[in-house]
Design a protein around this motif. Structure first.
Motif, short mmCIF file in Angstrom:
data_model
loop_
_atom_site.label_atom_id
_atom_site.label_comp_id
_atom_site.label_asym_id
_atom_site.label_seq_id
_atom_site.Cartn_x
_atom_site.Cartn_y
_atom_site.Cartn_z
N GLU A 1 0.78 -1.22 0.00
CA GLU A 1 0.00 0.00 0.00
C GLU A 1 0.82 1.29 0.00
OE1 GLU A 1 -0.81 0.87 4.71
OE2 GLU A 1 -2.33 -0.15 3.55
N VAL A 2 2.09 1.23 0.37
CA VAL A 2 2.84 2.45 0.60
C VAL A 2 3.72 2.77 -0.60
CG1 VAL A 2 4.55 3.60 2.04
CG2 VAL A 2 2.81 2.12 3.08
N GLU A 3 3.55 3.99 -1.11
CA GLU A 3 4.45 4.54 -2.12
C GLU A 3 4.83 5.94 -1.66
OE1 GLU A 3 3.61 2.60 -6.46
OE2 GLU A 3 2.30 4.22 -5.81
N GLU A 4 6.11 6.24 -1.76
CA GLU A 4 6.56 7.58 -1.39
C GLU A 4 6.25 8.53 -2.54
OE1 GLU A 4 7.75 8.47 1.44
OE2 GLU A 4 7.94 6.49 2.36
N ILE A 5 5.46 9.57 -2.24
CA ILE A 5 5.02 10.50 -3.28
C ILE A 5 5.53 11.90 -2.97
CG2 ILE A 5 3.01 11.55 -4.41
CD1 ILE A 5 1.46 9.04 -3.86
N ASP A 6 6.14 12.52 -3.95
CA ASP A 6 6.59 13.90 -3.79
C ASP A 6 5.41 14.81 -3.51
OD1 ASP A 6 9.16 13.76 -6.37
OD2 ASP A 6 9.26 13.31 -4.22
N GLN A 7 5.63 15.79 -2.66
CA GLN A 7 4.57 16.75 -2.34
C GLN A 7 4.08 17.46 -3.59
OE1 GLN A 7 3.55 16.93 0.89
NE2 GLN A 7 1.84 18.27 0.29
N ASP A 8 4.97 17.68 -4.56
CA ASP A 8 4.58 18.34 -5.81
C ASP A 8 3.61 17.52 -6.64
OD1 ASP A 8 6.11 20.53 -5.23
OD2 ASP A 8 7.83 19.90 -6.44
N ASP A 9 3.53 16.23 -6.35
CA ASP A 9 2.64 15.35 -7.11
C ASP A 9 1.33 15.09 -6.37
OD1 ASP A 9 4.52 15.12 -9.13
OD2 ASP A 9 5.52 13.43 -8.16
N ILE A 10 1.06 15.85 -5.34
CA ILE A 10 -0.17 15.71 -4.56
C ILE A 10 -1.09 16.89 -4.84
CG2 ILE A 10 -1.13 15.68 -2.21
CD1 ILE A 10 1.35 14.13 -1.35
N CYS A 11 -2.35 16.63 -5.08
CA CYS A 11 -3.32 17.69 -5.36
C CYS A 11 -3.52 18.54 -4.11
CB CYS A 11 -4.65 17.07 -5.80
SG CYS A 11 -5.98 18.29 -6.00
N PRO A 12 -3.44 19.87 -4.21
CA PRO A 12 -3.61 20.73 -3.04
C PRO A 12 -5.05 20.79 -2.54
CG PRO A 12 -3.34 22.06 -5.02
CD PRO A 12 -3.08 20.64 -5.42
N ILE A 13 -5.99 20.25 -3.31
CA ILE A 13 -7.39 20.28 -2.89
C ILE A 13 -7.77 19.00 -2.16
CG2 ILE A 13 -9.78 20.48 -3.68
CD1 ILE A 13 -8.19 23.03 -3.97
N CYS A 14 -7.57 17.84 -2.80
CA CYS A 14 -7.98 16.57 -2.18
C CYS A 14 -6.84 15.89 -1.41
CB CYS A 14 -8.53 15.62 -3.23
SG CYS A 14 -7.30 15.06 -4.45
N HIS A 15 -5.60 16.40 -1.57
CA HIS A 15 -4.42 15.88 -0.86
C HIS A 15 -4.15 14.41 -1.20
CE1 HIS A 15 -4.34 19.59 1.36
NE2 HIS A 15 -5.58 19.41 1.73
N LEU A 16 -4.48 14.02 -2.42
CA LEU A 16 -4.17 12.69 -2.93
C LEU A 16 -3.29 12.84 -4.16
CD1 LEU A 16 -7.73 11.10 -2.71
CD2 LEU A 16 -5.84 10.75 -1.12
N LEU A 17 -2.80 11.72 -4.65
CA LEU A 17 -2.01 11.75 -5.87
C LEU A 17 -2.82 12.41 -6.98
CD1 LEU A 17 0.52 10.80 -7.51
CD2 LEU A 17 -0.82 8.72 -8.05
N LEU A 18 -2.19 13.30 -7.71
CA LEU A 18 -2.87 13.98 -8.81
C LEU A 18 -3.45 12.95 -9.78
CD1 LEU A 18 -0.21 16.73 -9.52
CD2 LEU A 18 -2.59 17.19 -8.86
N TYR A 19 -4.71 13.16 -10.15
CA TYR A 19 -5.35 12.26 -11.13
C TYR A 19 -5.98 13.12 -12.22
CZ TYR A 19 -8.14 8.65 -13.29
OH TYR A 19 -8.69 7.79 -14.21
N ARG A 20 -5.67 12.81 -13.45
CA ARG A 20 -6.03 13.64 -14.59
C ARG A 20 -5.65 15.09 -14.28
NH1 ARG A 20 -8.29 12.04 -18.91
NH2 ARG A 20 -9.06 14.15 -19.37
N PRO A 21 -4.35 15.35 -14.15
CA PRO A 21 -3.90 16.68 -13.73
C PRO A 21 -4.18 17.76 -14.76
CG PRO A 21 -2.04 15.35 -14.46
CD PRO A 21 -3.23 14.43 -14.43
N VAL A 22 -4.58 18.90 -14.29
CA VAL A 22 -4.74 20.09 -15.14
C VAL A 22 -3.79 21.16 -14.62
CG1 VAL A 22 -7.13 19.61 -15.81
CG2 VAL A 22 -6.68 20.92 -13.73
N ARG A 23 -3.23 21.90 -15.56
CA ARG A 23 -2.29 22.97 -15.20
C ARG A 23 -2.92 24.31 -15.55
NH1 ARG A 23 2.97 23.23 -14.06
NH2 ARG A 23 3.26 21.03 -14.58
N THR A 24 -2.84 25.24 -14.62
CA THR A 24 -3.39 26.57 -14.83
C THR A 24 -2.37 27.48 -15.49
OG1 THR A 24 -2.65 27.45 -12.71
CG2 THR A 24 -4.77 26.27 -12.72
N ARG A 25 -2.85 28.59 -16.02
CA ARG A 25 -1.94 29.57 -16.61
C ARG A 25 -1.01 30.16 -15.55
NH1 ARG A 25 -5.19 34.02 -19.69
NH2 ARG A 25 -6.40 33.83 -17.78
N CYS A 26 -1.48 30.17 -14.30
CA CYS A 26 -0.65 30.68 -13.19
C CYS A 26 0.24 29.59 -12.63
CB CYS A 26 -1.53 31.30 -12.11
SG CYS A 26 -2.97 30.32 -11.64
#
Length: 305
Positions: free
Chosen positions: A30-55
């Motif tokens: 169950e355990v995988e080390e995930i970089d903080q940059d790869d975690i969604c700031p809203i749901c705090h889970l691994l990014l899934y179908r990531p979208v990038r903003t202009r900012c």
């Protein structure tokens, strides 16, 4: 490098009784080390179908769509005439960034998704399963945001032949997504020749000469499979529920003119519904056509005066 955190590959599934049950992987899996940059700031889970903003912020597509849904307001805002609509592609999202609050757009990042899939195979698989098991009636993932600019440009001209027409004006409606628009129905003052104008393709504009200002009414008709999320929306004459949104604009002859901006919600129906709706609307058009042949003086909603 941002610190790493452990992410569980646990997910929820629906049991036969209709309740959500948390399914845990074994500790060894169950355990995988995930970089903080790869975690969604809203749901705090691994990014899934990531979208990038202009900012330059990255979030899950569903989290961004939900944020846009709950943060949007349909109130018209007066903006400068030089403020231009951002033309969006399908699946792009326009809203204020939940991280820095600036107006932005978010676009799906397939390269980032591929990298996440390779780097975190177990966590990504769990997120994929969790998304598949998500409630299909979740409105947040079906709401799309449409920014609409409505207004007029204006300039004074010299009147000729004792005419009082001193105002050269152009009325416009500029949506950020033209792929959702079936047509614009524009209603001018009845003293104009051909006061009803139908625009099926951009630019959605009408230019006239006149002597005084008045209120222009416009119906924005969505394509089959889409409906307005608004209490002001109406059914279209050919039966599309909430497919028509009436708006109005009073011409402004001060200086160069003016415009207002609205951020509106559009709901996409279930996959395949567009084809069914379009088939029904086509049948209505065929009925109208037969009626025109039988009675040449009969007028239908698609006639342009």
């Amino acid at each position: 490098m941002m610190p790493k955190r452990k992410a569980s590959t646990s997910f929820r599934k629906e049991t036969d009784a209709g309740h959500n049950q948390k399914v845990e992987a074994t500790p060894a899996e169950e355990v995988e080390e995930i970089d903080q940059d790869d975690i969604c700031p809203i749901c705090h889970l691994l990014l899934y179908r990531p979208v990038r903003t202009r900012c330059n912020h990255t979030l899950c597509e569903a989290c961004m769509a939900h944020w846009a849904d709950v943060s949007i307001t349909s109130q018209m805002t007066t903006v400068g005439l030089d403020d231009q609509a951002v033309v969006l592609l399908p699946h792009e999202i326009e809203t204020r960034c939940p991280m820095c609050r600036t107006s932005t757009t978010a676009t799906f990042d397939p390269l980032r998704e591929s990298a996440l899939r390779r780097q975190y195979p177990k966590s990504f698989k769990a997120r994929e399963i969790e998304s598949t098991l998500a409630d299909e009636d979740d409105v947040a993932t079906k709401i799309e945001i449409l920014t609409v600019y409505i207004g007029n440009q204006h300039r004074l001209i010299r009147a000729y032949d004792e005419s009082n027409n001193r105002h050269d004006w152009t009325f416009f409606v500029r949506p950020s997504r033209t792929d959702l628009i079936e047509e614009m129905q524009i209603f001018l003052h009845p003293t104009f020749r051909n006061p009803r104008v139908i625009k099926q393709y951009p630019p959605y504009e009408v230019r006239r000469l006149g002597w005084g200002y008045f209120t222009i009414f416009v119906n924005i008709i969505l394509k089959a499979g889409y409906s307005w999320v608004s209490s002001e929306a109406e059914d279209t004459p050919d039966g599309a529920p909430k497919g028509k949104l009436p708006l109005e604009w009073t011409l402004d002859f001060n200086g160069r003119g003016s415009q207002g901006r609205l951020r509106l919600k559009v709901r996409k129906e279930k996959e395949g519904q567009e084809a069914e709706d379009e088939e029904e609307r086509e049948e209505v058009r065929r009925l109208w056509a037969r009626q025109r042949v039988a009675d040449p003086d009969w007028g239908d909603p698609e006639d342009v005066s």
